[in-house]
Design a protein around this motif. Structure first.
Motif, PDB file in Angstrom:
ATOM      1  N   ASP A 170       1.107  -1.066  -0.068  1.00 21.27           N
ATOM      2  CA  ASP A 170      -0.062  -0.238  -0.096  1.00 21.27           C
ATOM      3  C   ASP A 170       0.831   1.217   0.138  1.00 21.27           C
ATOM      4  OD1 ASP A 170      -2.390   1.557   0.194  1.00 21.27           O
ATOM      5  OD2 ASP A 170      -2.209   1.643   2.230  1.00 21.27           O
ATOM      6  N   THR A 171       1.619   1.578  -1.110  1.00 18.42           N
ATOM      7  CA  THR A 171       2.277   2.744  -1.453  1.00 18.42           C
ATOM      8  C   THR A 171       1.727   3.915  -1.996  1.00 18.42           C
ATOM      9  OG1 THR A 171       3.156   1.992  -3.336  1.00 18.42           O
ATOM     10  CG2 THR A 171       4.402   1.294  -1.431  1.00 18.42           C
ATOM     11  N   PRO A 172       2.082   5.268  -1.795  1.00 13.08           N
ATOM     12  CA  PRO A 172       1.511   6.213  -2.685  1.00 13.08           C
ATOM     13  C   PRO A 172       1.533   6.143  -4.064  1.00 13.08           C
ATOM     14  CG  PRO A 172       2.996   7.015  -0.893  1.00 13.08           C
ATOM     15  CD  PRO A 172       3.309   5.566  -0.954  1.00 13.08           C
ATOM     16  N   LEU A 173       2.460   5.467  -4.757  1.00 12.27           N
ATOM     17  CA  LEU A 173       2.458   5.233  -6.067  1.00 12.27           C
ATOM     18  C   LEU A 173       1.320   4.053  -6.369  1.00 12.27           C
ATOM     19  CD1 LEU A 173       3.587   5.681  -8.862  1.00 12.27           C
ATOM     20  CD2 LEU A 173       5.318   4.300  -8.463  1.00 12.27           C
ATOM     21  N   SER A 174       1.374   3.018  -5.840  1.00 13.31           N
ATOM     22  CA  SER A 174       0.129   1.952  -6.012  1.00 13.31           C
ATOM     23  C   SER A 174      -1.217   2.605  -5.870  1.00 13.31           C
ATOM     24  CB  SER A 174       0.339   0.804  -5.049  1.00 13.31           C
ATOM     25  OG  SER A 174       1.683   0.290  -5.141  1.00 13.31           O
ATOM     26  N   VAL A 193      -1.862   4.690  -9.112  1.00 13.20           N
ATOM     27  CA  VAL A 193      -2.073   3.878 -10.254  1.00 13.20           C
ATOM     28  C   VAL A 193      -3.424   3.145 -10.066  1.00 13.20           C
ATOM     29  CG1 VAL A 193      -1.368   1.772 -11.556  1.00 13.20           C
ATOM     30  CG2 VAL A 193       0.492   3.361 -10.768  1.00 13.20           C
ATOM     31  N   ARG A 194      -3.808   2.877  -9.102  1.00 17.40           N
ATOM     32  CA  ARG A 194      -5.278   2.044  -9.073  1.00 17.40           C
ATOM     33  C   ARG A 194      -6.338   3.044  -9.147  1.00 17.40           C
ATOM     34  NH1 ARG A 194      -3.938   0.482  -3.460  1.00 17.40           N
ATOM     35  NH2 ARG A 194      -2.457  -1.115  -3.726  1.00 17.40           N
ATOM     36  N   GLN A 195      -5.718   4.665  -9.040  1.00 13.91           N
ATOM     37  CA  GLN A 195      -6.988   5.689  -9.222  1.00 13.91           C
ATOM     38  C   GLN A 195      -6.705   6.068 -10.775  1.00 13.91           C
ATOM     39  OE1 GLN A 195      -5.900   9.079  -6.775  1.00 13.91           O
ATOM     40  NE2 GLN A 195      -6.293   7.863  -4.825  1.00 13.91           N
ATOM     41  N   GLY A 196      -6.125   5.316 -11.874  1.00  8.88           N
ATOM     42  CA  GLY A 196      -6.185   5.482 -13.263  1.00  8.88           C
ATOM     43  C   GLY A 196      -5.061   6.481 -13.517  1.00  8.88           C
ATOM     44  N   TRP A 197      -3.912   6.872 -12.769  1.00 11.17           N
ATOM     45  CA  TRP A 197      -2.772   7.440 -13.118  1.00 11.17           C
ATOM     46  C   TRP A 197      -1.670   6.318 -13.957  1.00 11.17           C
ATOM     47  CZ3 TRP A 197      -2.377  12.658 -12.942  1.00 11.17           C
ATOM     48  CH2 TRP A 197      -3.133  13.439 -12.203  1.00 11.17           C
ATOM     49  N   GLN A 225      -4.143  15.633 -17.514  1.00  6.07           N
ATOM     50  CA  GLN A 225      -3.477  16.075 -16.050  1.00  6.07           C
ATOM     51  C   GLN A 225      -2.156  15.604 -15.824  1.00  6.07           C
ATOM     52  OE1 GLN A 225      -6.528  14.988 -13.451  1.00  6.07           O
ATOM     53  NE2 GLN A 225      -7.349  17.146 -13.313  1.00  6.07           N
ATOM     54  N   HIS A 226      -1.214  16.392 -15.217  1.00  5.75           N
ATOM     55  CA  HIS A 226      -0.066  15.713 -14.898  1.00  5.75           C
ATOM     56  C   HIS A 226       0.355  16.101 -13.289  1.00  5.75           C
ATOM     57  CE1 HIS A 226       0.304  16.364 -19.242  1.00  5.75           C
ATOM     58  NE2 HIS A 226       1.245  15.217 -19.056  1.00  5.75           N
ATOM     59  N   ARG A 227       0.956  14.927 -12.974  1.00  2.42           N
ATOM     60  CA  ARG A 227       1.210  15.294 -11.308  1.00  2.42           C
ATOM     61  C   ARG A 227       2.458  14.697 -10.953  1.00  2.42           C
ATOM     62  NH1 ARG A 227      -3.219  13.285  -7.128  1.00  2.42           N
ATOM     63  NH2 ARG A 227      -3.857  15.253  -7.849  1.00  2.42           N
ATOM     64  N   ILE A 228       3.395  15.167 -10.370  1.00  2.00           N
ATOM     65  CA  ILE A 228       4.825  14.764  -9.837  1.00  2.00           C
ATOM     66  C   ILE A 228       4.806  14.195  -8.476  1.00  2.00           C
ATOM     67  CG2 ILE A 228       7.031  15.427  -9.489  1.00  2.00           C
ATOM     68  CD1 ILE A 228       7.019  17.461 -11.607  1.00  2.00           C
ATOM     69  N   LEU A 229       5.068  12.850  -8.309  1.00  5.24           N
ATOM     70  CA  LEU A 229       5.074  12.221  -6.750  1.00  5.24           C
ATOM     71  C   LEU A 229       6.642  12.214  -6.481  1.00  5.24           C
ATOM     72  CD1 LEU A 229       3.864  10.682  -4.604  1.00  5.24           C
ATOM     73  CD2 LEU A 229       4.240   8.514  -5.835  1.00  5.24           C
ATOM     74  N   GLY A 240      13.364   7.443  11.831  1.00  3.03           N
ATOM     75  CA  GLY A 240      12.405   6.312  11.680  1.00  3.03           C
ATOM     76  C   GLY A 240      12.169   5.663  10.526  1.00  3.03           C
ATOM     77  N   ASP A 241      11.269   4.843  10.613  1.00  2.88           N
ATOM     78  CA  ASP A 241      10.945   4.115   9.157  1.00  2.88           C
ATOM     79  C   ASP A 241       9.868   4.763   8.656  1.00  2.88           C
ATOM     80  OD1 ASP A 241      12.743   2.061  10.014  1.00  2.88           O
ATOM     81  OD2 ASP A 241      11.230   0.990  11.111  1.00  2.88           O
ATOM     82  N   GLY A 242       9.765   4.276   7.108  1.00  2.00           N
ATOM     83  CA  GLY A 242       8.719   4.840   6.402  1.00  2.00           C
ATOM     84  C   GLY A 242       9.214   5.802   5.295  1.00  2.00           C
ATOM     85  N   LEU A 243       8.371   6.530   4.497  1.00  3.16           N
ATOM     86  CA  LEU A 243       8.545   7.343   3.577  1.00  3.16           C
ATOM     87  C   LEU A 243       7.797   8.668   3.675  1.00  3.16           C
ATOM     88  CD1 LEU A 243       7.882   4.859   0.358  1.00  3.16           C
ATOM     89  CD2 LEU A 243       9.932   5.559   1.414  1.00  3.16           C
ATOM     90  N   VAL A 244       8.533   9.631   3.025  1.00  6.59           N
ATOM     91  CA  VAL A 244       7.787  10.919   3.083  1.00  6.59           C
ATOM     92  C   VAL A 244       7.392  11.132   1.442  1.00  6.59           C
ATOM     93  CG1 VAL A 244       8.283  13.413   3.174  1.00  6.59           C
ATOM     94  CG2 VAL A 244       9.163  12.025   4.784  1.00  6.59           C
ATOM     95  N   ALA A 245       6.040  11.211   1.128  1.00  2.71           N
ATOM     96  CA  ALA A 245       5.750  11.476  -0.200  1.00  2.71           C
ATOM     97  C   ALA A 245       5.110  12.751  -0.323  1.00  2.71           C
ATOM     98  CB  ALA A 245       4.293  10.287  -0.407  1.00  2.71           C
ATOM     99  N   THR A 246       5.292  13.490  -1.467  1.00  2.00           N
ATOM    100  CA  THR A 246       5.012  14.751  -1.959  1.00  2.00           C
ATOM    101  C   THR A 246       4.409  14.518  -3.261  1.00  2.00           C
ATOM    102  OG1 THR A 246       6.801  15.698  -0.468  1.00  2.00           O
ATOM    103  CG2 THR A 246       5.563  17.339  -1.716  1.00  2.00           C
ATOM    104  N   GLU A 247       3.126  15.339  -3.377  1.00  3.73           N
ATOM    105  CA  GLU A 247       2.414  15.325  -4.609  1.00  3.73           C
ATOM    106  C   GLU A 247       2.300  16.721  -5.331  1.00  3.73           C
ATOM    107  OE1 GLU A 247      -1.257  13.058  -4.898  1.00  3.73           O
ATOM    108  OE2 GLU A 247      -0.791  11.526  -3.572  1.00  3.73           O
ATOM    109  N   MET A 248       2.536  17.093  -6.094  1.00  7.32           N
ATOM    110  CA  MET A 248       2.246  18.207  -7.000  1.00  7.32           C
ATOM    111  C   MET A 248       1.792  18.427  -8.569  1.00  7.32           C
ATOM    112  SD  MET A 248       5.440  21.194  -7.499  1.00  7.32           S
ATOM    113  CE  MET A 248       6.594  19.897  -8.425  1.00  7.32           C
TER     114      MET A 248
END
Length: 62
Positions: free
Chosen positions: A3-7, A10-14, A40-44, A52-60
């Protein structure tokens, strides 16, 4: 599947158009993904958390 931001996007149609990785400090990589959907275009941007563990995700939207 993880369950990642990119996945989730992509499930939303990007669709992935392009990908790049940048070495930010010798240890940390910043991953940039250009996505498109219906004109539309988006940069992730993804990077590992400094503390700590985990990722920082930014969408623009561009």
């Amino acid at each position: 599947m993880s369950d990642t931001p990119l996945s989730n996007l992509v499930r939303q149609g990007w669709s992935v158009v392009s990908y790049s990785a940048t070495d930010m400090s010798g240890e940390t990589y910043q991953h940039n993904v250009l996505l498109t959907r219906s004109g539309q275009h988006r940069i992730l941007t993804l990077r590992k958390k400094m503390i700590g563990d985990g990722l920082v995700a930014t969408e623009m939207d561009v």
